[in-house]
Motif scaffolding. Structure first.
Motif, PDB file in Angstrom:
ATOM      1  N   UNK A  77       0.855  -1.195   0.000  1.00  0.00           N
ATOM      2  CA  UNK A  77       0.000   0.000   0.000  1.00  0.00           C
ATOM      3  C   UNK A  77       0.889   1.243   0.000  1.00  0.00           C
ATOM      4  N   UNK A  78       0.569   2.185  -0.877  1.00  0.00           N
ATOM      5  CA  UNK A  78       1.324   3.435  -0.963  1.00  0.00           C
ATOM      6  C   UNK A  78       0.385   4.584  -0.623  1.00  0.00           C
ATOM      7  N   UNK A  79       0.806   5.415   0.316  1.00  0.00           N
ATOM      8  CA  UNK A  79       0.014   6.570   0.748  1.00  0.00           C
ATOM      9  C   UNK A  79       0.790   7.839   0.442  1.00  0.00           C
ATOM     10  N   UNK A  80       0.101   8.841  -0.110  1.00  0.00           N
ATOM     11  CA  UNK A  80       0.821  10.060  -0.462  1.00  0.00           C
ATOM     12  C   UNK A  80      -0.095  11.235  -0.731  1.00  0.00           C
ATOM     13  N   UNK A  81       0.511  12.354  -1.121  1.00  0.00           N
ATOM     14  CA  UNK A  81      -0.203  13.579  -1.453  1.00  0.00           C
ATOM     15  C   UNK A  81       0.527  14.264  -2.606  1.00  0.00           C
ATOM     16  N   UNK A 135       4.780  18.318  -6.984  1.00  0.00           N
ATOM     17  CA  UNK A 135       5.587  17.464  -6.131  1.00  0.00           C
ATOM     18  C   UNK A 135       4.684  16.385  -5.546  1.00  0.00           C
ATOM     19  N   UNK A 136       5.186  15.138  -5.534  1.00  0.00           N
ATOM     20  CA  UNK A 136       4.433  14.011  -4.977  1.00  0.00           C
ATOM     21  C   UNK A 136       5.207  13.486  -3.768  1.00  0.00           C
ATOM     22  N   UNK A 137       4.560  13.491  -2.625  1.00  0.00           N
ATOM     23  CA  UNK A 137       5.145  12.984  -1.380  1.00  0.00           C
ATOM     24  C   UNK A 137       4.442  11.679  -1.044  1.00  0.00           C
ATOM     25  N   UNK A 138       5.193  10.559  -0.939  1.00  0.00           N
ATOM     26  CA  UNK A 138       4.524   9.276  -0.691  1.00  0.00           C
ATOM     27  C   UNK A 138       5.415   8.341   0.125  1.00  0.00           C
ATOM     28  N   UNK A 139       4.740   7.349   0.710  1.00  0.00           N
ATOM     29  CA  UNK A 139       5.429   6.370   1.546  1.00  0.00           C
ATOM     30  C   UNK A 139       4.725   5.032   1.419  1.00  0.00           C
ATOM     31  N   UNK A 140       5.505   3.957   1.438  1.00  0.00           N
ATOM     32  CA  UNK A 140       4.944   2.619   1.399  1.00  0.00           C
ATOM     33  C   UNK A 140       4.571   2.215   2.827  1.00  0.00           C
ATOM     34  N   UNK A 141       3.272   2.282   3.117  1.00  0.00           N
ATOM     35  CA  UNK A 141       2.817   1.997   4.472  1.00  0.00           C
ATOM     36  C   UNK A 141       1.307   1.831   4.470  1.00  0.00           C
ATOM     37  N   UNK A 142       0.786   1.236   5.525  1.00  0.00           N
ATOM     38  CA  UNK A 142      -0.654   1.070   5.708  1.00  0.00           C
ATOM     39  C   UNK A 142      -1.099   1.872   6.920  1.00  0.00           C
ATOM     40  N   UNK A 143      -2.324   2.422   6.820  1.00  0.00           N
ATOM     41  CA  UNK A 143      -2.903   3.187   7.932  1.00  0.00           C
ATOM     42  C   UNK A 143      -1.967   4.309   8.412  1.00  0.00           C
ATOM     43  N   UNK A 144      -1.438   5.050   7.432  1.00  0.00           N
ATOM     44  CA  UNK A 144      -0.479   6.108   7.785  1.00  0.00           C
ATOM     45  C   UNK A 144      -0.870   7.448   7.170  1.00  0.00           C
ATOM     46  N   UNK A 145      -2.173   7.662   7.021  1.00  0.00           N
ATOM     47  CA  UNK A 145      -2.638   8.908   6.419  1.00  0.00           C
ATOM     48  C   UNK A 145      -2.182  10.114   7.239  1.00  0.00           C
ATOM     49  N   UNK A 146      -2.331  10.028   8.540  1.00  0.00           N
ATOM     50  CA  UNK A 146      -1.939  11.142   9.397  1.00  0.00           C
ATOM     51  C   UNK A 146      -0.437  11.396   9.318  1.00  0.00           C
ATOM     52  N   UNK A 147       0.336  10.329   9.221  1.00  0.00           N
ATOM     53  CA  UNK A 147       1.793  10.477   9.132  1.00  0.00           C
ATOM     54  C   UNK A 147       2.195  11.206   7.846  1.00  0.00           C
ATOM     55  N   UNK A 148       1.575  10.809   6.728  1.00  0.00           N
ATOM     56  CA  UNK A 148       1.890  11.456   5.447  1.00  0.00           C
ATOM     57  C   UNK A 148       1.422  12.905   5.442  1.00  0.00           C
ATOM     58  N   UNK A 149       0.227  13.148   6.003  1.00  0.00           N
ATOM     59  CA  UNK A 149      -0.280  14.518   6.077  1.00  0.00           C
ATOM     60  C   UNK A 149       0.643  15.395   6.917  1.00  0.00           C
ATOM     61  N   UNK A 150       1.143  14.838   8.014  1.00  0.00           N
ATOM     62  CA  UNK A 150       2.065  15.574   8.874  1.00  0.00           C
ATOM     63  C   UNK A 150       3.374  15.861   8.147  1.00  0.00           C
ATOM     64  N   UNK A 151       3.840  14.879   7.357  1.00  0.00           N
ATOM     65  CA  UNK A 151       5.076  15.062   6.588  1.00  0.00           C
ATOM     66  C   UNK A 151       4.895  16.180   5.543  1.00  0.00           C
TER      67      UNK A 151
END
Length: 536
Positions: A77-81, A135-151
């Motif tokens: 799963x990849x989560x990003x903005x 710019x695309x900021x993303x991370x391979x992780x699950x249930x980490x929406x808040x972490x990506x938003x904070x980043x």
């Protein structure tokens, strides 16, 4: 996978070559070679299978929630903005180097990426006539929406320090799946292609007052409504911009707002696109022709001036036409009578024969079926009933001959302006002239009188054009309200910049304005400002 297979093929060939050499020198028996080759083939099949499984990634779903995207594949799963990179330029400050600031931000992200598992990708999309970087900021992780938003929030804070004129504006993502390269170079080629002018807080005080709202400007991230004065409409309006930049929406908005202020509005619609925007207006078109008779105008000089300009008559042709029209007016004749008089002109001398037939050729469109439909009325219509309507659109798109179309539009302006000059009507009138470069290409007496005198009688012109360089300088000079959408041509940019006294930072963004954005210059505003026009 193709790259890896290309590396395996030479190895297979080498193995086969070695086997052949060994067999030729009787070092290895034939059955042993078969055994070795079988092992090699099995290894190759296993390698291909493993590579296929490794390369093929099936995307199960893409979820977008509050600007955060989540991509679920078969095994991760990849989560990003994603955020658009936009340069900010303050209207009252010198131009800044947003490119250098972007490089500072990328340098900060390079150091930051070594300390966490978050990845950053800067892409530039090129499509149509525009380019945009994100710019695309993303991370391979699950249930980490808040972490990506904070980043992402942390990156925005970093940008405010190292790149204060670079804005990160979150945008929605597409559902297209595009692979990224496995390796990158060491040189940064990221570019900021979007530039916005940010109005300082003092800009709010520059808009003195208005009674016709047309849009809003952004002051310190706050939307402030802006507009023009209805009284300034009589000082004429110019709306300029490339195709698709929002000119028709702006003109339609002005028409609708001024109707509510008690104005009459008449639109000369060159392409037939206003009836959809203003369905409450009365439309004259092929099924409802507003017939004219140019021979019935009181001022014969204006009639000759219009015909001479549109038909490009020489001085001898113009003189002959003046003589013939004068005779027809005295006898209260028609276009058919004009044609008969021309046909009966004595052409014994060579020069008059040449002038006669050249004039007949140029006047021919008036005597066609379409010309007779437009210009063969017994009398010009009574404008009392026309101007009592709640907005009128003349759809000219059914007139295929462009000279006839231009003639008809000019004669409509002539008819209406004569009416206002003679009667001083109570209701003020706005005439919207779409594709104005087709009417005001050159200076002539009728156009000069129209642009300089009609405002005294309650008429304002709204000149709409994609090519200000093709419009008479006198017309450009007399438009005191200018609304400039995106302009691509350097010549047009220079002409508008000089006429509006634009600062260098606004000049630089004229070709980068989004659809609906415009630079507004008006008597009630002390300096030009950047606004977003309301959608009608």
């Amino acid at each position: 996978m193709v790259y890896m297979l290309s590396r395996l093929y030479p190895l297979v060939l080498i193995a086969i070559s070695i086997a052949i050499i060994l067999f030729s020198f009787n070092i290895v028996a034939l059955n042993e070679i078969y055994y070795i080759l079988s092992i090699v083939i099995v290894v190759i099949i296993i390698s291909i299978t493993m590579l296929s499984k490794k390369v093929k990634t099936k995307i199960r779903e893409i979820i977008v929630k509050n600007d955060i995207f989540i991509v679920n594949t078969e095994n991760k799963t990849i989560t990003g903005v994603a955020a658009r990179l936009v340069g900010k330029q303050e209207a009252d400050k010198a131009q800044v180097d947003v490119q250098r600031e972007l490089n500072n931000l990328l340098g900060a992200l390079l150091s930051r990426s070594k300390a966490n598992d978050v990845r950053y990708v800067v892409v530039t999309y090129v499509g149509g006539k525009q380019a945009s970087s994100s710019i695309i900021v993303f991370k391979e992780c699950e249930n980490c929406v808040e972490e990506v938003a904070k980043e992402f929030q942390s990156i925005a804070e970093i940008a405010s320090v190292v790149a204060p004129h670079v804005s990160l504006e979150p945008v929605s993502v597409s559902t297209e799946s595009i692979p990224l390269p496995r390796s990158f170079g060491n040189v940064t080629f990221a570019r900021i292609t979007d530039l916005k002018v940010d109005s300082p807080a003092a800009m709010e005080r520059l808009v003195v007052n208005y009674d016709v709202e047309i849009g809003e400007m952004v002051v310190r991230n706050q939307a402030v409504s802006v507009g023009i004065m209805a009284s300034d409409v009589l000082r004429h309006i110019g709306i300029f911009g490339s195709t698709g930049s929002g000119k028709s929406n702006t003109a339609s908005l002005l028409a609708k707002e001024l109707i509510n202020k008690g104005f009459n509005v008449l639109i000369l619609d060159w392409h037939g696109e206003y009836r959809q925007k203003l369905p409450e207006f009365t439309v004259f078109d092929q099924s409802n022709v507003f017939k004219l008779n140019p021979l019935k105008f009181n001022d014969i000089d204006d009639t000759i001036e219009i015909l001479s300009d549109v038909l490009q008559l020489t001085d001898p042709q113009r003189f002959l036409l003046f003589v013939l029209v004068s005779k027809v007016k005295k006898s209260e004749g028609s276009l058919s009578d004009l044609f008969n008089l021309l046909k009966n002109v004595n052409d014994q001398s060579n020069w008059i024969k040449e002038v006669k037939y050249a004039l007949a050729r140029k006047l021919y469109p008036l005597f066609t079926a379409k010309g007779r439909t437009l210009f063969n009325a017994d009398q010009n219509p009574d404008l009392n009933s026309l101007l009592s309507l709640n907005g009128v659109i003349f759809d000219l798109s059914f007139i295929n001959n462009l000279r006839l179309r231009r003639l008809y539009g000019l004669f409509v302006m002539k008819l209406v302006s004569d009416y206002y000059m003679a009667r001083r009507a109570n209701r003020k009138l706005l005439i919207v002239v779409e594709e104005a470069q087709n009417y005001f290409q050159t200076e002539n007496e009728f156009i000069d009188k129209l642009i300089s005198e009609v405002r005294k009688f309650g008429i304002g012109l709204c000149i709409v054009s994609q090519s200000p360089s093709s419009i008479s300088p006198n017309v450009m000079k007399n438009t005191n309200v200018k609304i400039v959408h995106a302009i691509k041509s350097d010549i047009d940019k220079r002409i508008l910049s000089e006429s509006m006294s634009l600062p260098s930072n606004m000049y630089s963004i004229m070709d980068k304005l989004d659809v609906g954005e415009a630079i507004l210059s008006a008597p009630n505003i002390k300096i030009p400002i950047l606004i977003k026009i309301k959608k009608i």
